[in-house]
Design a protein around this motif. Structure first.
Motif, PDB file in Angstrom:
ATOM      1  N   UNK A   1      11.568 -36.642  31.024  1.00  0.00           N
ATOM      2  CA  UNK A   1      11.560 -38.002  31.270  1.00  0.00           C
ATOM      3  C   UNK A   1      11.268 -38.356  30.317  1.00  0.00           C
ATOM      4  N   UNK A   2      12.363 -38.637  28.656  1.00  0.00           N
ATOM      5  CA  UNK A   2      12.239 -39.299  27.330  1.00  0.00           C
ATOM      6  C   UNK A   2      12.008 -40.863  27.566  1.00  0.00           C
ATOM      7  N   UNK A   3      11.105 -41.625  27.930  1.00  0.00           N
ATOM      8  CA  UNK A   3      10.428 -42.564  28.545  1.00  0.00           C
ATOM      9  C   UNK A   3       9.435 -43.640  27.905  1.00  0.00           C
ATOM     10  N   UNK A   4       8.099 -42.244  28.252  1.00  0.00           N
ATOM     11  CA  UNK A   4       7.379 -42.892  28.297  1.00  0.00           C
ATOM     12  C   UNK A   4       6.407 -42.410  27.072  1.00  0.00           C
ATOM     13  N   UNK A   5       6.391 -41.098  27.017  1.00  0.00           N
ATOM     14  CA  UNK A   5       5.719 -40.960  25.834  1.00  0.00           C
ATOM     15  C   UNK A   5       6.953 -39.877  24.854  1.00  0.00           C
ATOM     16  N   UNK A   6       6.553 -39.903  23.153  1.00  0.00           N
ATOM     17  CA  UNK A   6       7.700 -38.960  22.184  1.00  0.00           C
ATOM     18  C   UNK A   6       6.829 -37.945  22.230  1.00  0.00           C
ATOM     19  N   UNK A   7       7.621 -36.745  22.193  1.00  0.00           N
ATOM     20  CA  UNK A   7       7.050 -35.827  22.070  1.00  0.00           C
ATOM     21  C   UNK A   7       7.725 -35.111  20.848  1.00  0.00           C
ATOM     22  N   UNK A   8       7.197 -34.395  20.402  1.00  0.00           N
ATOM     23  CA  UNK A   8       7.582 -33.536  19.058  1.00  0.00           C
ATOM     24  C   UNK A   8       6.854 -32.196  18.714  1.00  0.00           C
ATOM     25  N   UNK A   9       7.573 -30.997  17.933  1.00  0.00           N
ATOM     26  CA  UNK A   9       7.404 -29.860  17.757  1.00  0.00           C
ATOM     27  C   UNK A   9       7.120 -30.186  16.437  1.00  0.00           C
ATOM     28  N   UNK A  10       5.803 -29.462  15.891  1.00  0.00           N
ATOM     29  CA  UNK A  10       5.163 -28.851  14.963  1.00  0.00           C
ATOM     30  C   UNK A  10       5.897 -27.674  14.653  1.00  0.00           C
ATOM     31  N   UNK A  11       6.684 -26.957  14.281  1.00  0.00           N
ATOM     32  CA  UNK A  11       7.166 -25.536  14.086  1.00  0.00           C
ATOM     33  C   UNK A  11       8.015 -25.802  12.503  1.00  0.00           C
ATOM     34  N   UNK A  12       9.226 -25.122  12.286  1.00  0.00           N
ATOM     35  CA  UNK A  12      10.023 -24.345  11.744  1.00  0.00           C
ATOM     36  C   UNK A  12      10.517 -23.805  12.042  1.00  0.00           C
ATOM     37  N   UNK A  13      11.809 -26.042  11.847  1.00  0.00           N
ATOM     38  CA  UNK A  13      13.089 -25.911  12.083  1.00  0.00           C
ATOM     39  C   UNK A  13      14.306 -24.977  12.143  1.00  0.00           C
TER      40      UNK A  13
END
Length: 112
Positions: free
Chosen positions: A27-39
């Motif tokens: 669910x994308x409405x409470x926290x911002x998740x992101x990845x650290x890695x090679x696009x």
């Protein structure tokens, strides 16, 4: 909104598959998740597994914001085959990814 980093980890593993499949369930409405890695690595691995996740390449934490797309802070990595990355390249890449996550955490730029 609080930001949570996910370190992509070892490139010769199923980490990108787990991240991609999990992304479709979050669910994308409470926290911002992101990845650290090679696009490019993550993009090619998801394409090979036929996992459709919209991706956004980012260069820094300051560019990360609320989005329905999976944002990836790009860490450099040289590879030809996305599942056969040389061990020396892999080790340097994983260490850079972890170091960035640690730096962001120490500076309170991410929740975790």
């Amino acid at each position: 909104m609080k930001k949570i980093a996910i370190v992509a980890g070892e490139p010769n593993s199923i980490n990108s598959e787990i991240i991609g499949k999990s992304w479709t369930k979050i669910k994308h409405n409470k926290k911002i998740f992101f990845v650290i890695g090679n696009f490019l690595l993550i993009k090619k691995q998801l394409e090979k597994k036929k996992i459709k996740v919209p991706l956004l390449k980012k260069n820094s934490i300051d560019e990360i914001s609320s989005s329905k797309k999976l944002q990836i802070i790009d860490i450099p990595l040289n590879f030809k085959n996305p599942y056969k990355v040389k061990k020396t390249n892999s080790a340097v890449y994983v260490l850079k990814s972890i170091n960035l996550a640690h730096e962001l955490s120490i500076n309170k730029k991410i929740l975790g």
